[in-house]
Enzyme design. Structure first.
Site, short mmCIF file in Angstrom:
data_model
loop_
_atom_site.label_atom_id
_atom_site.label_comp_id
_atom_site.label_asym_id
_atom_site.label_seq_id
_atom_site.Cartn_x
_atom_site.Cartn_y
_atom_site.Cartn_z
N SER A 104 36.27 39.32 43.11
CA SER A 104 34.74 40.02 43.28
C SER A 104 33.91 38.98 44.23
O SER A 104 34.43 38.72 45.08
CB SER A 104 34.10 40.30 42.05
N ASP A 251 29.05 42.98 48.12
CA ASP A 251 29.76 41.62 47.66
C ASP A 251 31.21 41.85 48.43
O ASP A 251 31.55 42.77 48.73
CB ASP A 251 29.79 41.50 46.36
N ASP A 253 34.10 42.52 47.34
CA ASP A 253 35.03 43.62 47.00
C ASP A 253 34.31 44.67 47.07
O ASP A 253 35.10 45.80 46.81
CB ASP A 253 35.75 43.41 45.84
N ASP A 255 32.21 46.44 45.37
CA ASP A 255 31.82 47.21 44.18
C ASP A 255 30.25 47.01 43.73
O ASP A 255 29.66 47.69 42.80
CB ASP A 255 32.81 46.95 42.88
#
Length: 502
Positions: A104, A251, A253, A255
């Site tokens: 992440s 961000d 990734d 999500d």
């Protein structure tokens, strides 16, 4: 060894059982496969995806090949993909599990192994501890079997869903009139976000070129998180330069989604709580039958007031979307203050920065057609429900254990007043039921502080919120100035918990 905790594993790239490496990933996958078979889920479909971090391609290949050798049909998503695509694919295919290789918004030296179970939700207890025991019981060698890429159509199906989100209200003409500045922060969401926005009718999109292509070294930011100071500077500069209507940061990734708006002092990023209430109101405009909206115990209290005013049910959960996705029947929207938003829980039972970006852009279009802005909407909430001003103090520490030590010390000797005001102390570790957790809450008439150790990073997190009544719009500036001073006093107290260092 790395513990199998929040949604899976996350840690530094290094050799040994305490690091993310092929051996750790292989053992984890073999243990997860054994756990699934023990529950008569052997032979069920599994989805594997990855981001563009160092090691992600190698880890995803190992994961897919070990599942295949264990008898699971494996769908491997092509190329680096945003995490919400994996969550969507698990639910879309009726898969028994999904794995996304990602850390992440962690620093470049980290990677992770995120697990979704049946239904596309993150795992919760006791599954996490059961899987960890299965990992510990894995016996070498671990078999592998070659797997081909096979999930390109799932990316297209995800995009089609996002482009037709229930509740798109702005209208084709209004959407074409919205100018957007966008950054992917060197992550994997840039190209897909541009495609999703275009499919929904938003074609005037300008990107931060220096941060658009995936780059695992994240060269332009100290920490690849839109919440970190300075991370969105290039985005805000672009937004000002092109006279954008809204700035959107994903961000790495994709999500999570953060918004930037213009103000008297120039462009600035708004807090996750502000975006959360804006998107909640947007979703509730569709007036679904008996809707439920949810947030967490560390988020703003504003959503509870908005829900009551919009005749919607409201729920609070512990932090994390593994809880928010399970908030209750009729869930139409959930958010956490850490810029995580779930605007389409029937299809993606996790936070999704790309669908949140499309929904936010549509809200901008709807308001612009009415001669209003997102800031106008936030101002109207302050007048209707009172000003709710928030801040967060994150104290970076040597390791996660240090954060737990600080919480334990504060729990043993809690203050009776903060910033000269008496406070009521609640130890959430002593609360019975689903909201029991390692967190401390300090309540006063005009503020609230929640203190907890981070579940994924070596940080102590302090969530601050100040309340103030606003009788009319002309009182807003004065109320905001007083709230800013109050937040400064509360933040000073929080920094003192770690010797004044942040």
């Amino acid at each position: 060894m790395l513990r199998f905790g929040t949604a899976g594993l996350r840690g530094p790239l290094r050799e040994g059982p305490d690091g993310m490496n092929v051996t750790t990933v292989s053992r984890t996958t073999a243990g997860l496969a054994d756990w699934l078979r023990e529950r008569c889920l052997g032979g069920g479909a599994v989805v594997v995806g990855r981001d563009a971090r160092h090691g992600s391609a190698e880890f995803a290949t190992a994961t897919a090949e070990i599942f295949a050798a264990a008898g699971f049909p494996v769908t491997v998503l092509p190329d680096p993909v945003p995490t919400p695509v994996v969550a969507f694919a698990v639910r879309e295919l009726g898969a028994v599990a999904g794995v996304q290789i990602t850390a992440s918004h962690n620093p470049p030296a980290d990677n992770g192994y995120k697990v979704y179970l049946d239904g596309g939700s993150q795992l919760i207890a006791p599954a996490d501890s059961e899987i960890e025991k299965a990992i510990e019981a894995v016996v070498e060698p671990i078999a592998r079997e070659a797997v081909s890429m096979s999930g390109a159509d799932l990316v297209d199906r995800y995009l089609a869903r996002v482009a037709q989100l229930p509740g798109l209200l702005g209208g084709p003409g209004a959407r074409a009139d919205v100018r957007i500045a966008l950054t992917a922060l060197h992550g994997v969401g840039g190209a897909l976000a541009v495609r999703a926005l275009a499919a929904a009718g938003f074609t005037d999109v300008h990107v931060v070129d220096e941060q658009f292509a995936p780059d695992p070294d994240f060269p332009t930011v100290a920490f690849p998180n839109p919440e970190e100071p300075g991370a969105a500077d290039l985005l805000l500069a672009l937004a000002e330069r092109i006279d954008a209507d809204v700035a959107i940061a994903l961000d790495p990734d994709a999500d999570r989604c953060a918004l930037g708006l213009p103000g008297p002092g120039g462009w600035h990023m708004v807090r996750g709580d502000e975006t959360g209430v804006l998107l909640a109101d947007y979703v509730l405009r569709t007036r679904p039958t008996d809707p439920l909206v949810a947030t967490t115990i560390v988020s703003s209290r504003l959503l509870s007031k908005l829900a009551a005013a919009r005749t919607a049910r409201y729920a609070e959960t512990l932090t994390g979307f593994k809880w928010l996705a399970r908030a209750g029947d009729g869930l139409v929207y959930a958010y956490e203050e850490a810029i995580g938003h779930c605007v389409d829980p029937t299809k993606v039972r996790d936070k999704d920065g790309i669908s949140a970006a499309v929904a936010a852009a549509d809200l901008v279009a709807l308001l612009k057609a009415q001669g209003a802005t997102l800031q106008d909407e936030l101002d109207s909430y302050a007048v209707e429900f009172g000003l709710h001003a928030g801040d967060q103090v994150s104290l970076r520490l040597p390791d996660q254990a240090a954060a737990s030590v600080l919480v334990a010390a504060l729990r043993a000797d809690p203050p009776s007043e903060i910033a000269g005001t008496p406070v009521k102390f609640t130890d959430q570790a002593q609360v019975r039921g689903r909201l029991r957790t390692d967190a401390l809450i300090f309540d006063a008439d005009d503020f609230r502080i929640v203190v907890r150790p981070s579940g994924t990073e070596p940080k102590l997190k302090c969530y601050l919120e100040v309340f103030a009544q606003v009788s009319e719009p002309d009182d807003l500036n004065n109320a905001r100035q007083l709230a800013a001073q109050r937040l400064f006093e509360l933040a000073t107290f929080c920094r003192s918990l770690a010797g004044g260092k942040e």
